[in-house]
Design a protein around this motif. Structure first.
Motif, mmCIF file in Angstrom:
data_model
loop_
_atom_site.group_PDB
_atom_site.id
_atom_site.type_symbol
_atom_site.label_atom_id
_atom_site.label_comp_id
_atom_site.label_asym_id
_atom_site.label_seq_id
_atom_site.Cartn_x
_atom_site.Cartn_y
_atom_site.Cartn_z
ATOM 1 N N VAL A 119 23.952 40.405 45.234
ATOM 2 C CA VAL A 119 24.706 41.162 46.230
ATOM 3 C C VAL A 119 24.516 42.649 45.966
ATOM 4 O O VAL A 119 24.902 43.145 44.918
ATOM 5 C CB VAL A 119 26.208 40.801 46.149
ATOM 6 N N PRO A 120 23.924 43.361 46.910
ATOM 7 C CA PRO A 120 23.753 44.796 46.701
ATOM 8 C C PRO A 120 25.072 45.519 46.916
ATOM 9 O O PRO A 120 25.907 45.087 47.703
ATOM 10 C CB PRO A 120 22.726 45.189 47.765
ATOM 11 N N GLY A 121 25.252 46.590 46.209
ATOM 12 C CA GLY A 121 26.453 47.381 46.387
ATOM 13 C C GLY A 121 26.135 48.828 46.105
ATOM 14 O O GLY A 121 25.085 49.142 45.541
ATOM 15 N N CYS A 122 27.017 49.725 46.504
ATOM 16 C CA CYS A 122 26.749 51.147 46.306
ATOM 17 C C CYS A 122 26.738 51.498 44.821
ATOM 18 O O CYS A 122 26.176 52.502 44.416
ATOM 19 C CB CYS A 122 27.777 51.991 47.049
ATOM 20 N N ASN A 123 27.384 50.687 43.998
ATOM 21 C CA ASN A 123 27.423 50.992 42.566
ATOM 22 C C ASN A 123 26.511 50.055 41.777
ATOM 23 O O ASN A 123 26.737 49.823 40.601
ATOM 24 C CB ASN A 123 28.854 50.881 42.046
ATOM 25 N N GLY A 124 25.517 49.508 42.449
ATOM 26 C CA GLY A 124 24.584 48.635 41.746
ATOM 27 C C GLY A 124 24.751 47.200 42.207
ATOM 28 O O GLY A 124 25.585 46.894 43.076
#
Lengths: 362, 113
Positions: free
Chosen positions: A298-303
């Motif tokens: 799962v991509p996220g803004c914090n990695g």
């Protein structure tokens, strides 16, 4: 006694060299080997600051020193020597080499990571190098004429002014580098093969062939420097890029984890499921035939976050200000074919416009 | 008639520097500055630094000298010059020529005085 070359000594030596520049390069080298230590000894005997003026007081100006040496050695006088050939072509050949080394290094560094269109960029910047090859291999420009350019001499002086242990260390790396660069290029080939188009294989293959085939020649024939140096720079770039990748993976930076969904050999970051009415299903869970969850990271803004089998996963987008946002929802629409109102289990509905891609549209 | 007066030793030196350099290398090899110092210690104060280096190159190119580089832990590496057989032969011949020339000059000057 100073082990480093004094700037004033270097300048005095450079001016002496310039005044003797009409001599054959090999003879000039011999002279420099003699008088370089001489100037250092004179400099060590000078009281106070070592300047060109202080050296000139002892020895005369560099030009006078050169003239005295020329007379004693019985070299032809500078005026009667054949006129110096234009430096324009050697200069072009030198800078073509410098440019191509830098571009090759950059391609190695960036081309692998970003999978940019390395072919056209590489070819564009290689044009001066091709011209340099023609000039140097048909004898229009001698490597010695390039080596005698003031900027080439200045570059060599910089290298020579490095402490001996640095140079010795770099020399000691040479046999290892011989092997490493081949491994590095082979790794690059594999990496590209897995990710980018086959066309990007061109540069590593060329570099590999050049280094194995022509590398030994460059030791004895300096013309091959123009072929081997860019290939080496390319390999160095790739080596640094691979090192950077390895380091980034080790410290857990934003490179994608090694998991995902592979269907028919293609890797997917996300799966969108649509109902028969063409509406996206916002929450489905994927399992394989053994009931094991099929997960994607799962991509996220914090990695990257823990992989999940809940589809679709959010996308990461950047707005005009470069701010990161996590977006849910479907980046495209599909039209489910209506001809067969009740699709059978064997018929997979094909989306007609646009074909879903692994990369969400920007 | 043109007189350059007094006769500069450096003018005289030009003719015999080859011989002088060969002579100081007869007993031991030396690098450029070493040769220069030996010449000065022997009394040839006027010898120019660059002239000695030029002479070494000329003798080397004429096949009278060998050269080899001696690495040095501190300070620059030094290129040593030494006589080879050709050089020793040349030294013997030049010495003979010089002696007969000097004798001639002596008797000439003796007659003039």
């Amino acid at each position: 006694m100073n082990t480093r070359t004094d700037p004033a000594v270097a300048e005095y030596l450079a001016r002496t060299r310039a005044a003797l520049a009409d001599l054959p390069a090999a003879e000039l080298e011999e002279i420099v080997e003699d008088i370089g230590p001489h100037l250092s000894e004179i400099a060590a005997e000078v009281d106070g600051d070592v300047t060109v003026d202080a050296l000139s007081e002892r020895l005369g100006t560099p030009e006078q020193y050169a003239a005295e040496l020329r007379a004693a050695a019985g070299y032809p006088s500078a005026e009667s020597a054949p006129p110096r050939r234009s430096t324009a072509l050697p200069r072009f050949v030198l800078w073509a080499l410098v440019l191509s080394v830098l571009v090759a290094f950059g391609l190695g560094l960036a081309g692998i990571v970003r999978a940019i269109d390395a072919i056209s960029i590489g070819l564009l910047f290689s044009l001066p190098l091709f011209a340099a090859w023609i000039l140097i291999f048909n004898g229009r420009v001698a490597p010695s004429a390039v080596a005698d350019l003031p900027e080439a001499l200045a570059g060599r002086r910089v290298v020579e002014s490095l402490p001996d242990n640095v140079i010795g260390y770099l020399r000691s790396l040479r046999p290892a580098w011989w092997l490493i660069r081949i491994v590095v290029l082979a790794l690059a080939l594999l990496a590209i093969f897995g990710h980018a188009g086959a066309a990007n294989l061109l540069w590593p293959i060329i570099a590999l062939v050049v280094l194995i085939w022509f590398g030994p020649k460059a030791r004895t024939d300096r013309r091959w420097t123009w072929v081997v140096a860019p290939a080496n720079a390319f390999a160095v770039g790739i080596a640094l890029a691979l090192l950077g990748l390895g380091w980034a993976n080790a410290v857990g930076s934003p490179y994608r984890p090694q998991s995902g969904v592979i269907i028919e050999g293609r890797q997917f970051d996300n799966v969108y499921v649509f109902g028969p009415d063409g509406k996206p299903l916002t929450e489905v869970y994927l399992y394989d035939e053994n009931g094991i969850p099929i997960t994607v990271p799962v991509p996220g803004c914090n990695g990257w976050r823990e992989p999940t089998n809940k589809m679709p996963v959010p996308r990461v987008e950047f707005d005009m200000q470069g701010m990161c946002r996590e977006v849910t929802g479907v980046p495209f629409t599909v039209a489910i074919p209506t001809a067969s109102t009740a699709p059978t289990t064997t018929t997979v509905p094909t989306p007609t416009t646009p074909p879903p891609t692994t990369t969400p549209g920007k | 008639m043109r007189h350059s007066w007094p006769v500069e030793i450096s003018q005289l030196l030009k003719g015999v520097l080859d011989l002088a350099v060969l002579a100081v290398l007869r007993d031991a090899d030396g690098y450029g500055y070493d040769v220069l110092r030996r010449l000065r210690q022997a009394g040839l104060e006027e010898v120019g630094d660059a002239s000695v280096y030029g002479t070494l190159r000329r003798l080397y190119n004429a096949g009278a000298l060998t050269s080899y580089v001696v690495p040095s832990e501190e300070g620059p590496h030094r290129k040593y010059y030494g006589l080879n057989d050709n050089g020793r032969e040349r030294l013997a011949e030049s010495a003979k020529t010089w002696r007969s020339f000097a004798d001639t000059m002596d008797s000439l000057l003796g007659a003039a005085a």
